[in-house]
Design an enzyme around this catalytic site. Sequence first.
Site, mmCIF file in Angstrom:
data_model
loop_
_atom_site.group_PDB
_atom_site.id
_atom_site.type_symbol
_atom_site.label_atom_id
_atom_site.label_comp_id
_atom_site.label_asym_id
_atom_site.label_seq_id
_atom_site.Cartn_x
_atom_site.Cartn_y
_atom_site.Cartn_z
ATOM 1 N N LYS A 5 -81.183 -86.783 -10.587
ATOM 2 C CA LYS A 5 -80.519 -87.741 -10.832
ATOM 3 C C LYS A 5 -79.031 -87.613 -10.729
ATOM 4 C CE LYS A 5 -80.151 -87.655 -15.235
ATOM 5 N NZ LYS A 5 -80.436 -87.752 -16.712
ATOM 6 N N ASP B 91 -82.803 -92.402 -14.330
ATOM 7 C CA ASP B 91 -83.000 -91.855 -15.662
ATOM 8 C C ASP B 91 -84.041 -92.514 -16.369
ATOM 9 O OD1 ASP B 91 -81.642 -93.981 -16.554
ATOM 10 O OD2 ASP B 91 -80.072 -92.896 -17.455
#
Length: 345
Positions: free
Chosen positions: A247, A266
């Site tokens: 991420k 996410d």
Amino acid sequence: MKLRDSPSACPSLWRSLPCPPAELRLDLVLSSGQTFRWWESSPGAWTGVLAGHVWTLRQERDRLWYTVYGEEEEEEDGHPAEAAKPDGAETDRILRDYFQLDVGLPALYRAWGAADPLFRQVADEFPGVRVLRQDPVECLLSFICTSNNHISRITAMIERLCRTFGRRLCRLNTRPFHAFPSLSALAGADAEARLRALGFGYRAKFVSGSARAIAEGLGAEGLRQLRAVPYAEARRVLCALPGVGAKVADCVCLMALDKAEAVPVDTHVWRIARLRYGAALGGRSLTPRAHQEIGDFFRGLWGPRAGWAQAVLFCADLRKGQEPAGSQDRAWGGRGRDSCGDGPP
């Protein structure tokens, strides 16, 4: 020095670039968790640090106005004086590069809207949302701080980081401004302990560890040169750094390394893909395979600048408060722990 919040104050110290709101909305871009160095110093005026200088920006009609403050130097009487700053051609170049103003946004919005009815629903209300092109070191170390965090707290953490480790640039009214710290400052033997004292918690180890790994390996210039390698290679190199998972790596790829196709994923983005788009992706947990599948899904939908399209939807969600209670100012990398280390051990 006094803060200059409008071109009408000291007009000779301001310059402007042509930039209609459809190409850039400062209020949307600078407050949406891409960067943590800007502050709305008065209504419509944004003051922050960019390229080692302090700037105030303002939009009026189809112009982007800006003023740059020189670093303070002590005069013989002990009062600070303003030192030399970059010339107008250089500051124009810095600002165009930072906001990537060579990328025409309205045409992209039209293409994304044609491909995606959900995008089309929010596009008119959120024009001018573009991806910044940030310094890779600052972007990386800032986004390491975003795990399990939110924008206002991250902003305060980065401010403490810069005040403690960064070079003092100037003071506007009573507020000091500092440059982002050098790698050497954050790689020192006592850096982790000092960061913990500043409230960084488990992130202290990752910030100092990544700063040290870069300083002893790629170097700041080597990190910048990842702009020239394929997205997958840049992502792999970043994920090898302490505290950097898929991420955070995607955030850095998108916002600092010219990988417009990078889609930071996410749990919230995963949920959007499944509930709003009906995509059966990723199984029951956010695994590396799920990251890849969700990114590929959005790249197939939005094309080679998929990360830019996601930035618009992220901003819209942030502004409309479509987050669970208490998390409206969620950062890009801020919620949930991902499988490559974007969270506490």
